[in-house]
Design an enzyme around this catalytic site. Sequence first.
Site, PDB file in Angstrom:
ATOM      1  N   CYS A  48     -51.172  54.435  49.496  1.00  0.00           N
ATOM      2  CA  CYS A  48     -51.338  54.187  48.065  1.00  0.00           C
ATOM      3  C   CYS A  48     -52.746  54.534  47.608  1.00  0.00           C
ATOM      4  CB  CYS A  48     -51.032  52.718  47.762  1.00  0.00           C
ATOM      5  SG  CYS A  48     -51.174  52.340  46.009  1.00  0.00           S
ATOM      6  N   CYS A  52     -56.479  48.134  45.298  1.00  0.00           N
ATOM      7  CA  CYS A  52     -56.349  46.673  45.227  1.00  0.00           C
ATOM      8  C   CYS A  52     -56.900  46.034  46.513  1.00  0.00           C
ATOM      9  CB  CYS A  52     -54.886  46.286  45.016  1.00  0.00           C
ATOM     10  SG  CYS A  52     -54.085  47.247  43.708  1.00  0.00           S
ATOM     11  N   CYS A  55     -54.678  44.417  49.354  1.00  0.00           N
ATOM     12  CA  CYS A  55     -53.429  45.053  49.779  1.00  0.00           C
ATOM     13  C   CYS A  55     -53.540  45.833  51.082  1.00  0.00           C
ATOM     14  CB  CYS A  55     -52.896  45.972  48.678  1.00  0.00           C
ATOM     15  SG  CYS A  55     -51.225  46.543  49.034  1.00  0.00           S
ATOM     16  N   CYS A  92     -34.835  42.443  46.206  1.00  0.00           N
ATOM     17  CA  CYS A  92     -36.061  42.908  45.549  1.00  0.00           C
ATOM     18  C   CYS A  92     -36.603  44.103  46.315  1.00  0.00           C
ATOM     19  CB  CYS A  92     -37.099  41.801  45.537  1.00  0.00           C
ATOM     20  SG  CYS A  92     -36.474  40.257  44.862  1.00  0.00           S
ATOM     21  N   CYS A 124     -33.857  43.657  41.767  1.00  0.00           N
ATOM     22  CA  CYS A 124     -35.201  43.643  41.182  1.00  0.00           C
ATOM     23  C   CYS A 124     -35.979  44.788  41.803  1.00  0.00           C
ATOM     24  CB  CYS A 124     -35.907  42.329  41.484  1.00  0.00           C
ATOM     25  SG  CYS A 124     -37.598  42.286  40.826  1.00  0.00           S
ATOM     26  N   CYS A 184     -40.316  39.753  35.924  1.00  0.00           N
ATOM     27  CA  CYS A 184     -40.798  38.917  37.025  1.00  0.00           C
ATOM     28  C   CYS A 184     -42.293  39.191  37.105  1.00  0.00           C
ATOM     29  CB  CYS A 184     -40.099  39.327  38.320  1.00  0.00           C
ATOM     30  SG  CYS A 184     -40.819  38.566  39.796  1.00  0.00           S
ATOM     31  N   ARG A 256     -41.383  31.207  42.038  1.00  0.00           N
ATOM     32  CA  ARG A 256     -41.083  31.625  43.417  1.00  0.00           C
ATOM     33  C   ARG A 256     -42.292  31.444  44.314  1.00  0.00           C
ATOM     34  NH1 ARG A 256     -39.311  36.402  42.332  1.00  0.00           N
ATOM     35  NH2 ARG A 256     -37.355  35.370  41.836  1.00  0.00           N
TER      36      ARG A 256
END
Length: 313
Positions: A48, A52, A55, A92, A124, A184, A256
Site C-alpha cells: 500500500c 498510515c 498499518c 467483511c 461489507c 460502518c 463492534r
Amino acid sequence: MKALAAIRALHDQPLPELVYQAMTVHRQKWDPTRLQHCTLDSLRTGACAEDCAYCAQSAHHTTEVKPDPLKGRESVLAGACSALEAGSTRYCMATSGRSLEEGPDFDAVLDIVREVRALGLEACVSLGLINAEQAKRLKDAGCTVYNHNLDTSRLMYGRLVSTHTFDERLATIRAVREAGLQVCCGGILGLGETGEDRIHFLHELTLLDPPPEAIPLNILVPIPGTPLEGMPPVPVIDVIRVIATARILFPSSRIRLAAGRSSLSDEAQALAFLCGANSIFTGVKLLTTQGCDAKADQALLMTLGMGMEGAPA
Ligand code: DTB
C-alpha cells in the site's frame, strides 16, 4: 449531534455512572444477551502506497506482511461459506491501497459481493477512498455496507497519515451515504491519542448525519516495523469509556469490538459487552493480525449466558 462539552461530560463522568447509563441505553434498543458475529477477509493485501503509521500493510514500513494481489472468487466464497457455517451474519472484505480503481479488479469485487449476498450473508466492503459512481455500483451489486473509518481525531489523524486527509475520508463517507449504502465507521484506540482526541473522534462521528449503522472500535495491535511498534497497551478502562460513550451517543448503531480483541481478558470483553459492544469479528485471523478462536468465543459466550445473534436463544 452533541456539542464537544457534552461528549466530554459523558466520557469523563465517574465510571459507575457511565456504565449504568450505557447499559440503560443499550437495552432500550438491543437484546443485551446477543452479539452479531462478523468475519473479515483480506481480498488484497499489502503493497500500500499510503503511510498510515499503525498499518502492517503500508509499503512505507518494513513488516512481515507478504503482499498478495486480488484473491480469486473461489477462495473468497469458500471463506464466506465457512463464516456462514460458523454463525457469522456479515462477511467483511477489505482491499489494501488508497483506493480500488474501476476496472477488472473492481468488477471482480462486485461479482464477489453478489455471490456473498446470494449465500444469505450481509456484505461489507472496505476498499479505501471511493467516489459516488463506485459507491452506486456497489449498491447496485447488492452491497449492504461500506467500511471507512475516521480512525481518531482530525488533529491526531494528520500526525498518523500524510498521504491522504481526514477530509478525503469524510468525502468517501458522504459518497457512500448518498448511494444509499449503510455506513460502518469507527476508529482505533492506543495510537498515542489523548482522552481529548477520543472525545474529538466521537464528536466527528456525531457530525455524520445520519450516524453510522456500525462503529468498529479497534485496539492497536503494534506491528513490528511500523512507527507505532513500541506503543504501550491502551488501558482497558480507557477502551470501556469509549465503548460506553459511543453506546450512549449512538443508541441504534452496532458497536463492534474489532481488532485487538485477543489482547483483552474474558472479564474485559464481558465489561465491553455490558457497556454496549454488540458485535465482534470471529476467526483466528483478521486482515494481518491475530483474531480470536471461534471455540474460545463460543465458550466465553456460554459462560456469560450470551449467544450469537440470529441463533436460537
Ligand atoms: C475495522 O475497523 N476493522 C477492520 C475493518 N475495519 C476493515 C480491520 C481490522 C483488522 C486490522 C488489523 C489487521 O489485522 O491487519
